[in-house]
Structures are given as C-alpha cells and as structure tokens.
Write an enzyme that holds these catalytic residues in place. Sequence first.
Site, PDB file in Angstrom:
ATOM      1  N   HIS A  36      17.060  28.400  48.590  1.00  0.00           N
ATOM      2  CA  HIS A  36      15.896  27.767  49.217  1.00  0.00           C
ATOM      3  C   HIS A  36      14.883  27.304  48.177  1.00  0.00           C
ATOM      4  O   HIS A  36      14.096  26.407  48.417  1.00  0.00           O
ATOM      5  CB  HIS A  36      15.183  28.741  50.159  1.00  0.00           C
ATOM      6  CG  HIS A  36      15.998  29.190  51.314  1.00  0.00           C
ATOM      7  ND1 HIS A  36      16.429  28.316  52.293  1.00  0.00           N
ATOM      8  CD2 HIS A  36      16.481  30.410  51.666  1.00  0.00           C
ATOM      9  CE1 HIS A  36      17.130  28.979  53.189  1.00  0.00           C
ATOM     10  NE2 HIS A  36      17.181  30.256  52.836  1.00  0.00           N
TER      11      HIS A  36
ATOM     12  N   HIS B 221       7.560  31.764  43.413  1.00  0.00           N
ATOM     13  CA  HIS B 221       8.549  30.715  43.669  1.00  0.00           C
ATOM     14  C   HIS B 221       7.814  29.392  43.826  1.00  0.00           C
ATOM     15  O   HIS B 221       6.579  29.362  43.834  1.00  0.00           O
ATOM     16  CB  HIS B 221       9.367  31.043  44.933  1.00  0.00           C
ATOM     17  CG  HIS B 221       8.504  31.110  46.163  1.00  0.00           C
ATOM     18  ND1 HIS B 221       7.969  32.282  46.628  1.00  0.00           N
ATOM     19  CD2 HIS B 221       8.021  30.142  46.992  1.00  0.00           C
ATOM     20  CE1 HIS B 221       7.221  32.038  47.687  1.00  0.00           C
ATOM     21  NE2 HIS B 221       7.230  30.742  47.919  1.00  0.00           N
TER      22      HIS B 221
ATOM     23  N   HIS C 213       7.531  25.244  45.514  1.00  0.00           N
ATOM     24  CA  HIS C 213       7.836  24.246  46.549  1.00  0.00           C
ATOM     25  C   HIS C 213       7.643  22.879  45.910  1.00  0.00           C
ATOM     26  O   HIS C 213       6.639  22.644  45.229  1.00  0.00           O
ATOM     27  CB  HIS C 213       6.890  24.394  47.743  1.00  0.00           C
ATOM     28  CG  HIS C 213       7.010  25.713  48.442  1.00  0.00           C
ATOM     29  ND1 HIS C 213       7.826  25.912  49.533  1.00  0.00           N
ATOM     30  CD2 HIS C 213       6.434  26.914  48.178  1.00  0.00           C
ATOM     31  CE1 HIS C 213       7.738  27.180  49.920  1.00  0.00           C
ATOM     32  NE2 HIS C 213       6.898  27.808  49.112  1.00  0.00           N
TER      33      HIS C 213
ATOM     34  N   HIS D 224       3.835  29.726  44.504  1.00  0.00           N
ATOM     35  CA  HIS D 224       3.356  30.857  45.303  1.00  0.00           C
ATOM     36  C   HIS D 224       3.637  32.161  44.594  1.00  0.00           C
ATOM     37  O   HIS D 224       4.789  32.448  44.255  1.00  0.00           O
ATOM     38  CB  HIS D 224       4.055  30.863  46.673  1.00  0.00           C
ATOM     39  CG  HIS D 224       3.575  29.786  47.566  1.00  0.00           C
ATOM     40  ND1 HIS D 224       4.326  29.270  48.603  1.00  0.00           N
ATOM     41  CD2 HIS D 224       2.384  29.122  47.584  1.00  0.00           C
ATOM     42  CE1 HIS D 224       3.615  28.327  49.219  1.00  0.00           C
ATOM     43  NE2 HIS D 224       2.446  28.215  48.615  1.00  0.00           N
TER      44      HIS D 224
ATOM     45  N   THR E   3       5.403  30.862  54.997  1.00  0.00           N
ATOM     46  CA  THR E   3       5.679  29.463  55.344  1.00  0.00           C
ATOM     47  C   THR E   3       7.158  29.222  55.620  1.00  0.00           C
ATOM     48  O   THR E   3       7.563  28.081  55.807  1.00  0.00           O
ATOM     49  CB  THR E   3       5.210  28.508  54.224  1.00  0.00           C
ATOM     50  OG1 THR E   3       6.000  28.750  53.051  1.00  0.00           O
ATOM     51  CG2 THR E   3       3.731  28.703  53.903  1.00  0.00           C
ATOM     52  N   THR E   4       7.949  30.274  55.585  1.00  0.00           N
ATOM     53  CA  THR E   4       9.370  30.173  55.952  1.00  0.00           C
ATOM     54  C   THR E   4       9.665  31.272  56.970  1.00  0.00           C
ATOM     55  O   THR E   4       8.899  32.249  57.067  1.00  0.00           O
ATOM     56  CB  THR E   4      10.294  30.389  54.740  1.00  0.00           C
ATOM     57  OG1 THR E   4      10.202  31.763  54.318  1.00  0.00           O
ATOM     58  CG2 THR E   4       9.952  29.476  53.587  1.00  0.00           C
TER      59      THR E   4
HETATM   60  C1  SG7 Z   1      10.693  31.228  49.654  1.00  0.00           C
HETATM   61  O1  SG7 Z   1       9.473  31.435  50.393  1.00  0.00           O
HETATM   62  C2  SG7 Z   1      11.259  32.509  49.069  1.00  0.00           C
HETATM   63  C3  SG7 Z   1      11.191  33.673  50.046  1.00  0.00           C
HETATM   64  C4  SG7 Z   1       9.812  33.758  50.657  1.00  0.00           C
HETATM   65  C5  SG7 Z   1       9.471  32.473  51.342  1.00  0.00           C
HETATM   66  O2  SG7 Z   1      11.672  30.667  50.475  1.00  0.00           O
HETATM   67  O3  SG7 Z   1      10.578  32.827  47.881  1.00  0.00           O
HETATM   68  O4  SG7 Z   1      11.427  34.902  49.395  1.00  0.00           O
HETATM   69  C6  SG7 Z   1      12.677  35.413  49.418  1.00  0.00           C
HETATM   70  C7  SG7 Z   1      12.785  36.804  48.946  1.00  0.00           C
HETATM   71  O5  SG7 Z   1      13.625  34.761  49.774  1.00  0.00           O
HETATM   72  O6  SG7 Z   1       9.821  34.794  51.632  1.00  0.00           O
HETATM   73  C8  SG7 Z   1       9.375  36.940  52.475  1.00  0.00           C
HETATM   74  C9  SG7 Z   1       9.190  35.951  51.394  1.00  0.00           C
HETATM   75  O7  SG7 Z   1       8.508  36.170  50.412  1.00  0.00           O
HETATM   76  C10 SG7 Z   1       8.109  32.525  52.051  1.00  0.00           C
HETATM   77  O8  SG7 Z   1       7.082  32.823  51.142  1.00  0.00           O
HETATM   78  S1  SG7 Z   1       5.803  31.952  51.166  1.00  0.00           S
HETATM   79  O9  SG7 Z   1       5.150  32.110  52.440  1.00  0.00           O
HETATM   80  O10 SG7 Z   1       5.024  32.376  50.035  1.00  0.00           O
HETATM   81  N1  SG7 Z   1       6.197  30.433  50.997  1.00  0.00           N
HETATM   82 ZN    ZN Z   2       6.199  29.660  49.224  1.00  0.00          ZN
END
Ligand code: SG7
Ligand code: ZN
Length: 261
Positions: free
Chosen positions: A67, A93, A95, A120, A202-203
């Site tokens: 992702h 991570h 975006h 983020h 946001t996911t």
């Molecule tokens: C990204 O954003 C990943 C997710 C994250 C999600 O897709 O970094 O992390 C993992 C471990 O897959 O989800 C639970 C979580 O941290 C949503 O994070 S966000 O709201 O900061 N975008």
């Molecule tokens: Zn994020």
Amino acid sequence: AQQEWTYSGPGLVESDWPKDYPDCGGQKQSPINLQARLVRFNRSLKPLTLKGYEDDNLEFSMTNNGHTVQIALPPTMQITDSEGTVFRAIQMHLHWGGGFFELSGSEHTIDGIRRVIEAHFVHFNSKYGSYDEARNQSDGLAVVAVLMEIDEYAENTNYSPIISELLNIQYPGEITTLTNINIQDLFPGDTRHYFVYKGSLTTPPCTENVKWFVFQDSVKLSKAQVLKLENTIKNKNNETLHNIYRQTQPLNQRVVEANFP
Ligand code: SG7
Ligand code: ZN
C-alpha cells in the site's frame, strides 16, 4: 471473506470501504481539507516536543507493504503534545500521486490545494503498553503529518537515504535497512506551527481515534526525488503505486485548531 482494500481497484474501492469497514463511514474521518477561514487560532497550544528523534546512529527497516513504503520506528522516539500527553512512534509512511499527469498526492489539502507528498509519523499513546493495546482505544493514536513540495533541482539530502533504497523494495514484501539517516531531519526545519484536529486512520479500518497534527511548514524534495518515489514502488498486481491517497472527508461538527494566526 474481506476483499483487499484499494484506492481505485481491483478490490474494495474507496467508496466501498464502509461496506467492509463500518468506521470508514463515520462522522470524524480523515483526511480533511484544512480551510483557513474555519480554523480556530488557539495561542495557548504549545509546540510539540520531540524526544529520541535526533539519534542518528540507528538503523531502520523500510518495507513495501503493498500500500505504501513504511519505515519502522522505535518507541524511544516520542512526541509530547500541548496537553502533556506522550505518544510513542511506531512507523512512518508516505502518500503520493504521480502517473501520467504528475498529479499531487497529499491526503490533507490546505484551502483546497493538494501538496505533492505527505509523510505520516504514526504514534500511540504512551499510557498504553504497545501499539496493539492502543489501536482500539479512543485516545490511542496520534499522527504527525509533513507536507512536501517540489523544489525543482534541489536534492533534499535528508531524504536521500530513503530515495536511494527504493529500488530494493520495488515489490510488496521486500524489506531493506536504512543507515545514516536522521529521522528528526525528515521534519520541516521549523516545527513550531501546526494544525490539530481529531480524526481517523485514512485507510481501513478508519478507526476514529487519531489526534492529527499537520505542520504548517512543508519540506521540499527535488523533482528527481519525487519522480523516483512515484515511479518505483509496485503493488501485488505488479502495477506502479500511484495516487495512494484518500479523498478529503466532511468536517461535520469538528473544529480544526492551529497555534498560528
Ligand atoms: C498505510 O497507512 C500504512 C498502514 C497504516 C495506514 O497504509 O502505513 O500501516 C500498516 C501497518 O499497514 O495503518 C494502522 C496503520 O497505521 C493508515 O495510517 S494513516 O492514517 O496514518 N494514513
Ligand atoms: Zn498515512
């Protein structure tokens, strides 16, 4: 069985997330448009205090999770908010946008303008023993967001260790090690000013337990660095990951605050 979530398919597309993940249909979702006219200036909000972020002898693992690209952070890295709540880091991570039209890909927008990239830094409330304990608590999470823009030819060497490792994690599940990186240097030079509001992941599962901090100042990457991020990382269908951001969500009854006028 739950379908794998996606932004635009194949799989569970953004507009269908609430079918499998009911929280995604809630009233306090993220991201949002940060609209200056509606932001409440609160001069008593202090800057975030960062601890453990400055250490530059650490190694970090960075992975392509299908992702996004994600860097694991140790719980010794922490932020303290204006109310004295301590949040410990778990991961950061990105975006981004990209594709044929070179679209911007931040999640939060400011007065309707989307920035190029958004980083983020995900944290959990230190009153819980671990991220897993905190993740379903109403005051469990805090995410610090850094918006990025293009400065045509100026390489941002703080981000070079990340950009130069991307080729080693082109495919989902691949993992690499970052050395010679200082995580604090990934933040803007001036971190005093921020927007703050209560929102969600946001996911999926879009849990509404995130205190969001979005720095007013942005970070700049060169065009070449942005293009490398946008055009290197693939998903499990072997497609290049483009436009991995969620649409902005209604503010509803919430108020966004900022510690700058
Ligand atoms: C990204 O954003 C990943 C997710 C994250 C999600 O897709 O970094 O992390 C993992 C471990 O897959 O989800 C639970 C979580 O941290 C949503 O994070 S966000 O709201 O900061 N975008
Ligand atoms: Zn994020």
